[in-house]
Enzyme design. Structure first.
Site, mmCIF file in Angstrom:
data_model
loop_
_atom_site.group_PDB
_atom_site.id
_atom_site.type_symbol
_atom_site.label_atom_id
_atom_site.label_comp_id
_atom_site.label_asym_id
_atom_site.label_seq_id
_atom_site.Cartn_x
_atom_site.Cartn_y
_atom_site.Cartn_z
ATOM 1 N N VAL A 234 23.791 13.034 -10.906
ATOM 2 C CA VAL A 234 24.858 13.981 -10.577
ATOM 3 C C VAL A 234 25.911 13.301 -9.709
ATOM 4 C CG1 VAL A 234 25.400 16.090 -9.282
ATOM 5 C CG2 VAL A 234 23.440 16.050 -10.838
ATOM 6 N N VAL A 237 28.162 10.981 -11.765
ATOM 7 C CA VAL A 237 29.185 11.665 -12.558
ATOM 8 C C VAL A 237 30.212 12.348 -11.676
ATOM 9 C CG1 VAL A 237 29.555 13.542 -14.206
ATOM 10 C CG2 VAL A 237 27.630 11.981 -14.513
ATOM 11 N N GLU A 238 29.761 12.929 -10.579
ATOM 12 C CA GLU A 238 30.662 13.691 -9.716
ATOM 13 C C GLU A 238 31.673 12.800 -8.983
ATOM 14 O OE1 GLU A 238 31.194 16.797 -9.325
ATOM 15 O OE2 GLU A 238 29.460 17.861 -10.114
ATOM 16 N N SER A 239 31.181 11.707 -8.414
ATOM 17 C CA SER A 239 32.051 10.935 -7.521
ATOM 18 C C SER A 239 32.014 9.439 -7.753
ATOM 19 C CB SER A 239 31.647 11.202 -6.063
ATOM 20 O OG SER A 239 30.350 10.659 -5.804
ATOM 21 N N TYR A 323 30.595 17.907 -19.026
ATOM 22 C CA TYR A 323 29.866 17.533 -17.812
ATOM 23 C C TYR A 323 28.356 17.446 -18.043
ATOM 24 C CZ TYR A 323 27.975 17.999 -13.053
ATOM 25 O OH TYR A 323 27.274 17.817 -11.888
#
Length: 336
Positions: A234, A237-239, A323
């Site tokens: 996560v 992918v997020e940051s 996502y």
């Protein structure tokens, strides 16, 4: 669009259901059946497939797993709730059809099943009727068989129903033409919702060598009962593992928490990696317990739990639709 390969696979499936001699696909073609002949007409690969279908041995390569139970099968299938139906696809990142869902659930437990629905209707041992069916049994429908599902008990099943739909839980809407039991009928210890959907890698520290903040992912994962690899995926992918990242919408830090969400999770500083990872772990743990499905939990992380409830699955937002498979791909890359 299904494409040429999908059409060839469908022709082959229909021929098998009708008892016709299969035709060889175009040279070099590949598809979901794994029975493409490279030897021309009358080739041994196609002949073996036809012989297996004709003699009822389509599941001959299947391995009965004496340690797996029907409930294990159910839990494995529930991981794919919300996955779109895509005919001919065996890749959950893209979608699954009905027999791919069944094959995938069993494969996750180390049990090999044939690819096509009419072959799966011959796997394992027969069950006389629905009253004797148990969770994890394969339900097959119509004659010739053109649909399969996994029985959940209480007249419920999990299936990938049709194009435009997604993997979901349904009532058993008609009498199955075949019921097959593949796994042993041993009792199974109760599992909580999180253990049913999280990857099995949550033992010790897992393998996060070279991943930034690996120790923090392990600590938070153990604290909240979430796979450290899932947390790392996560964050990736997020940051991109950037603790100072800020999105256009205002999400902040390693786990890209909105300020209001962070406050609700007890996170005082979203730019602090430890706090951010703890907050993300807490949120994912909640989502997994609520939705009992990894894809839906990820969708809720991205779009909010209210949107998942409102649409009855992964919301039709382009960002969320992209996502979920991105995180699943990142998780797979970490061995989760």
């Amino acid at each position: 669009m299904i494409g040429v390969t999908g059409v060839l696979n469908r022709i082959q499936e229909l021929q098998g259901q009708l008892g016709l001699t299969p035709v060889n696909p175009a040279p070099g073609a590949t598809g979901t059946t794994g029975t493409v002949s490279t030897t021309g007409p009358g080739g041994t690969s196609t002949f073996a497939s036809a012989l297996a279908s004709a003699t009822g041995q389509a599941g001959a390569g299947m391995r009965l797993n004496s340690q797996a139970t029907g409930q294990n099968v159910v839990d494995a299938a529930k991981k794919y709730l919300g996955t779109p139906y895509v005919f001919g696809s065996t890749d959950p990142d893209k979608g699954l059809d009905c027999s791919a869902l069944v094959q995938r659930a069993y494969s996750d437990l180390g049990i090999k099943l044939p690819r096509l629905s009419h072959q799966q209707a011959k796997a394992g041992e027969p069950v006389a009727n629905l009253a004797q069916a148990k969770p994890g049994d394969i339900l097959a429908f119509d004659s010739p068989v053109d649909h399969v599902a996994i029985y959940l008990g209480d007249n419920k099943m999990i299936a990938a129903p049709k194009p435009g739909d997604h993997v979901k839980i349904q009532s058993v809407y008609e009498k199955p033409t075949h019921i097959r039991r593949v796994v042993s009928d041993l009792p199974v210890a109760p599992q909580n919702a999180v253990s049913a959907v999280r990857p099995a890698s949550l033992q010790g520290t897992g393998s996060l060598a070279g991943v930034p903040y690996a120790d923090l992912f392990v600590q938070a994962g153990n604290r909240y009962g979430v796979s450290p690899k899932l947390l790392a995926a996560v964050a990736k992918v997020e940051s991109g593992y950037d603790p100072k990242a800020v999105s256009k919408a205002g999400a902040q830090g390693l786990m890209q928490l909105m300020p209001s969400t962070a406050r609700g999770l007890g996170v005082k500083d979203s730019f602090d990696p430890a706090q951010a990872i703890n907050g993300g772990a807490k949120l994912l743990s909640r989502n997994l317990r609520e939705f009992k499905s990894l894809p839906l939990a990820l969708a809720a992380y991205n779009a909010g739990g209210g949107a998942v409830h409102r649409y009855g699955g992964i919301p039709p937002f382009s960002e969320t639709q992209a996502y979920v498979p991105k995180v699943q791909k990142a998780l797979a890359a970490l061995g989760g």
